[in-house]
Design a protein around this motif. Sequence first.
Motif, PDB file in Angstrom:
ATOM      1  N   ARG A  49      40.029  52.470  42.632  1.00 39.00           N
ATOM      2  CA  ARG A  49      40.412  51.079  42.839  1.00 39.00           C
ATOM      3  C   ARG A  49      39.487  50.150  42.068  1.00 39.00           C
ATOM      4  O   ARG A  49      39.928  49.229  41.375  1.00 39.00           O
ATOM      5  N   ARG A  50      38.203  50.400  42.144  1.00 35.22           N
ATOM      6  CA  ARG A  50      37.237  49.547  41.447  1.00 35.22           C
ATOM      7  C   ARG A  50      37.330  49.701  39.940  1.00 35.22           C
ATOM      8  O   ARG A  50      37.137  48.734  39.201  1.00 35.22           O
ATOM      9  N   GLN A  51      37.622  50.905  39.471  1.00 34.87           N
ATOM     10  CA  GLN A  51      37.793  51.106  38.026  1.00 34.87           C
ATOM     11  C   GLN A  51      39.000  50.327  37.515  1.00 34.87           C
ATOM     12  O   GLN A  51      38.945  49.711  36.452  1.00 34.87           O
ATOM     13  N   ARG A  52      40.099  50.362  38.269  1.00 32.30           N
ATOM     14  CA  ARG A  52      41.282  49.594  37.872  1.00 32.30           C
ATOM     15  C   ARG A  52      40.978  48.098  37.876  1.00 32.30           C
ATOM     16  O   ARG A  52      41.373  47.372  36.967  1.00 32.30           O
ATOM     17  N   ALA A  55      38.862  47.249  34.877  1.00 34.05           N
ATOM     18  CA  ALA A  55      39.668  47.258  33.655  1.00 34.05           C
ATOM     19  C   ALA A  55      40.523  45.996  33.566  1.00 34.05           C
ATOM     20  O   ALA A  55      40.664  45.414  32.481  1.00 34.05           O
ATOM     21  N   ARG A  56      41.084  45.553  34.685  1.00 42.39           N
ATOM     22  CA  ARG A  56      41.869  44.320  34.697  1.00 42.39           C
ATOM     23  C   ARG A  56      40.995  43.120  34.355  1.00 42.39           C
ATOM     24  O   ARG A  56      41.397  42.249  33.591  1.00 42.39           O
ATOM     25  N   LYS A  60      41.165  40.374  31.004  1.00 43.05           N
ATOM     26  CA  LYS A  60      41.284  38.923  31.177  1.00 43.05           C
ATOM     27  C   LYS A  60      40.279  38.176  30.322  1.00 43.05           C
ATOM     28  O   LYS A  60      40.473  37.031  29.967  1.00 43.05           O
ATOM     29  N   SER A  61      39.166  38.821  30.005  1.00 45.29           N
ATOM     30  CA  SER A  61      38.094  38.163  29.235  1.00 45.29           C
ATOM     31  C   SER A  61      38.393  38.093  27.761  1.00 45.29           C
ATOM     32  O   SER A  61      39.103  38.756  27.170  1.00 45.29           O
TER      33      SER A  61
END
Length: 61
Positions: A49-52, A55-56, A60-61
Amino acid sequence: MATGRRNNKSLQVSVRLPLEDLELIEKVKESDESIAGFLIAAAKTEIKRRQRKSARDETKS
């Protein structure tokens, strides 16, 4: 043969859980599942969950 807390595939760690959380784990884990197995599955799910999320956030950056 493993010596100490580390072997080729794992590291044994010790954690303290609040009794309330431990009681909740006992209620929701499968009847044939160990607490260690439950915690490992939960940790793997949280890592994914934290990896996804990471990555999101990077896209965005």
